[in-house]
Design an enzyme around this catalytic site. Structure first.
Site, PDB file in Angstrom:
ATOM      1  N   HIS A  49       0.880  -0.956  -0.115  1.00  0.00           N
ATOM      2  CA  HIS A  49       0.064  -0.165  -0.013  1.00  0.00           C
ATOM      3  C   HIS A  49       0.908   1.187  -0.057  1.00  0.00           C
ATOM      4  O   HIS A  49       1.918   1.289   0.601  1.00  0.00           O
ATOM      5  CB  HIS A  49      -0.715   0.124   1.093  1.00  0.00           C
ATOM      6  N   ASP A  74       2.133   1.982   3.554  1.00  0.00           N
ATOM      7  CA  ASP A  74       3.101   1.072   4.093  1.00  0.00           C
ATOM      8  C   ASP A  74       4.621   1.481   3.826  1.00  0.00           C
ATOM      9  O   ASP A  74       5.271   1.348   4.843  1.00  0.00           O
ATOM     10  CB  ASP A  74       3.075  -0.374   3.458  1.00  0.00           C
ATOM     11  N   GLU A 118     -10.383  -6.816  -4.701  1.00  0.00           N
ATOM     12  CA  GLU A 118     -10.271  -8.043  -3.432  1.00  0.00           C
ATOM     13  C   GLU A 118     -11.505  -8.364  -2.966  1.00  0.00           C
ATOM     14  O   GLU A 118     -11.743  -7.465  -1.963  1.00  0.00           O
ATOM     15  CB  GLU A 118      -9.029  -7.980  -2.740  1.00  0.00           C
ATOM     16  N   HIS A 127     -10.776 -14.421   3.190  1.00  0.00           N
ATOM     17  CA  HIS A 127     -12.067 -13.674   3.133  1.00  0.00           C
ATOM     18  C   HIS A 127     -13.202 -14.628   2.522  1.00  0.00           C
ATOM     19  O   HIS A 127     -14.252 -14.447   2.697  1.00  0.00           O
ATOM     20  CB  HIS A 127     -11.644 -12.521   1.900  1.00  0.00           C
ATOM     21  N   ASP A 170      -0.608 -12.702   1.824  1.00  0.00           N
ATOM     22  CA  ASP A 170      -1.183 -11.543   2.686  1.00  0.00           C
ATOM     23  C   ASP A 170      -1.535 -12.181   3.990  1.00  0.00           C
ATOM     24  O   ASP A 170      -2.375 -12.540   4.263  1.00  0.00           O
ATOM     25  CB  ASP A 170      -2.564 -11.275   2.154  1.00  0.00           C
TER      26      ASP A 170
HETATM   27  C1  XLS Z   1      -7.495  -6.804   4.279  1.00  0.00           C
HETATM   28  C2  XLS Z   1      -6.932  -7.224   2.712  1.00  0.00           C
HETATM   29  C3  XLS Z   1      -5.740  -6.193   2.292  1.00  0.00           C
HETATM   30  C4  XLS Z   1      -5.605  -6.118   1.012  1.00  0.00           C
HETATM   31  C5  XLS Z   1      -4.932  -4.954   0.549  1.00  0.00           C
HETATM   32  O1  XLS Z   1      -8.158  -8.046   4.752  1.00  0.00           O
HETATM   33  O2  XLS Z   1      -6.706  -8.442   2.887  1.00  0.00           O
HETATM   34  O3  XLS Z   1      -4.622  -6.533   2.982  1.00  0.00           O
HETATM   35  O4  XLS Z   1      -4.998  -7.163   0.387  1.00  0.00           O
HETATM   36  O5  XLS Z   1      -5.383  -3.866   0.573  1.00  0.00           O
HETATM   37 NI    NI Z   2      -5.495  -9.107   1.007  1.00  0.00          NI
HETATM   38 NI    NI Z   3      -7.292  -9.830   4.255  1.00  0.00          NI
END
Ligand code: XLS
Ligand code: NI
Ligand code: NI
Length: 436
Positions: free
Chosen positions: A100, A103, A231, A270, A338
């Site tokens: 990001h 970051d 995402e 997720h 991630d």
């Molecule tokens: C949060 C997301 C985030 C994305 C990037 O739950 O996984 O980390 O991958 O913004």
């Molecule tokens: Ni993510």
């Molecule tokens: Ni996540």
């Protein structure tokens, strides 16, 4: 160049190795189904968890020991962190990383100062990319941490916030292009709602689509040719995130005429939060031609939030790899970790253990999936299961020639169906276990 990590470069030592800092399965040059493992996975290390994660949780403060990081918000600290990050990624042997905007570089007092800080750090990122050959899998803008995004970014009730977010994405697109990023991600940080009594859902979704069209237009204008990704995540931080799962995202993209420009970045944890398996999300996105990349991690069966643990379960990675092979691979996406080390795993070496385990689990999963495909029993079972569609009435229906009248005429003649066959779920689950 200073050494920030004592750990030497991670080597492949084969399945019999007992060295915890060696790969037992990930052999980057090994060819499986015509591609090297390196090409199959395109492994990527995330900047946020791995270099910005502190180990803090709602009940306690930071635990991570990161000797190169003085905890300050200075550009000098950010620069040192870049050097440490690239040393780590190079020693691990991952070809990509992802970040990001916030970051990698600290925010300043205003947008101009923030952009200037970003530019300074980007110079260092570029230098390290050139030195090591490590590439940027994707960039993304953090549109959720700063308090200005309290009501969301592109879905905020406050138009000024939308405008600020737009400026932030513009800059992040320029930087992603400058660094040769091959994708650009939108994860809907706070794009959702906590309560519908104060929410105009239609207006918010219209705005989110407008925002994405603006990004697509600007990318075209500056010649950024990377793949855009959304995402999906169903909840956390909001009660309901608009990008709740693959199906919801694809519906949004199609409804707002964005499907030509976007694919999905599917994250395991997720999927779990959405009440789906990772395999389901991958198959759904894949069959719609929208499988773009994956965020590789796993949740905890007993915890209902995004714990972002490193994936170590071969059953999971085999399922993921069956799907990636089915849809012809993941490029220009990748397998992006991630994932974060646990709060209790606070030493720098734990970052190596975590990634080595994840890469090995995926390599093992690839070999299992490839063996299942080579033997062909599973595919043959599925093909046979649907054979009634290949001829006769099934072929008539699939080709569009059948109507309700022709179906009625046929069934009046037959009187009843001739029978169904077992789905053999248990037999197939046993079959998969043969390969594990
Ligand atoms: C949060 C997301 C985030 C994305 C990037 O739950 O996984 O980390 O991958 O913004
Ligand atoms: Ni993510
Ligand atoms: Ni996540």
């Amino acid at each position: 160049m200073a050494d920030f990590f004592e750990t030497p470069k991670i080597a492949y030592e084969g399945p019999n190795s007992k060295n915890p800092l060696a790969f037992r399965w990930y052999n980057e040059n090994e060819v499986v189904e015509g591609k090297t493992m390196k090409e199959h996975f395109r492994f990527s290390v995330v900047y946020w968890h791995t270099f910005r994660g502190t180990g803090g949780d709602p009940f306690g403060s930071a635990t991570m020991v990161r000797p190169w990081d003085d905890g300050s918000n200075s550009v000098a600290n950010a620069t040192r962190r870049v050097r440490a990050a690239f040393e780590f990624i190079q020693k691990l042997g991952a070809p990509y990383y992802a970040f990001h905007d916030r970051d990698v570089a600290p925010e300043g007092d205003n947008l101009a100062q923030t952009n200037k800080n970003f530019d300074e750090v980007v110079k260092v990122l570029k230098e390290e990319q050139e030195r090591t050959g490590i590439k940027l899998l994707w960039g993304t803008a953090n549109l959720f941490s700063n308090p200005r995004y309290v009501h969301g970014a592109s879905t905020s009730c406050n138009a000024e916030v939308f405008a600020f977010a737009g400026a932030q994405v513009k800059k992040c697109l320029e930087v992603t292009k400058e660094l040769g990023g091959v994708n650009y991600v939108f994860w809907g940080g706070r794009e959702g709602y906590q309560n519908l009594f104060n929410t105009d859902m239609k207006r918010e979704l219209d705005h989110m689509a407008r925002f994405m069209h603006m990004a697509v237009d600007y990318a075209r204008k500056i010649g950024f040719t990377g793949q855009f990704l959304i995402e999906p995540k169903p909840k956390e931080p909001t009660k309901h995130q608009y990008d709740s799962d693959a199906a919801a995202c694809i519906n949004f993209l199609r409804a707002y005429d964005l499907l030509d420009h976007f694919k999905l970045n599917i994250e395991t944890n997720h999927a779990t939060l959405a009440g789906h398996t990772m395999m389901h999300e991958l198959d759904y996105a894949g069959y719609q031609g929208a499988l773009g990349s994956i965020d590789a991690n796993t949740g905890d069966m007993l915890l209902g939030w995004d714990t972002d643990q490193f994936p170590t379960d071969y059953y999971l990675t085999s399922q993921v790899m069956l799907m990636l092979l089915k849809y012809g691979g993941i490029a220009p996406g990748g397998v992006n970790f991630d994932a974060k080390v646990r709060r209790e795993s606070f030493e720098p070496v734990d970052l190596f253990h975590a990634h080595v385990g994840g890469m090995d689990a995926f390599a093992r999963g690839l070999k299992i999936a490839a063996a299942i495909r080579a033997e062909g029993e599973l595919a043959a079972f599925v093909k046979n299961r649907y054979r009634s569609w290949d001829t006769g009435i099934g072929a008539e229906i699939e080709s569009g020639r059948a109507t309700l009248e022709t179906l009625e005429a046929e069934m009046l003649k037959r009187g009843e169906i001739s029978g169904n066959e077992s789905g053999r779920q248990e037999m197939l689950e046993n079959l998969i276990n043969r390969y594990l």
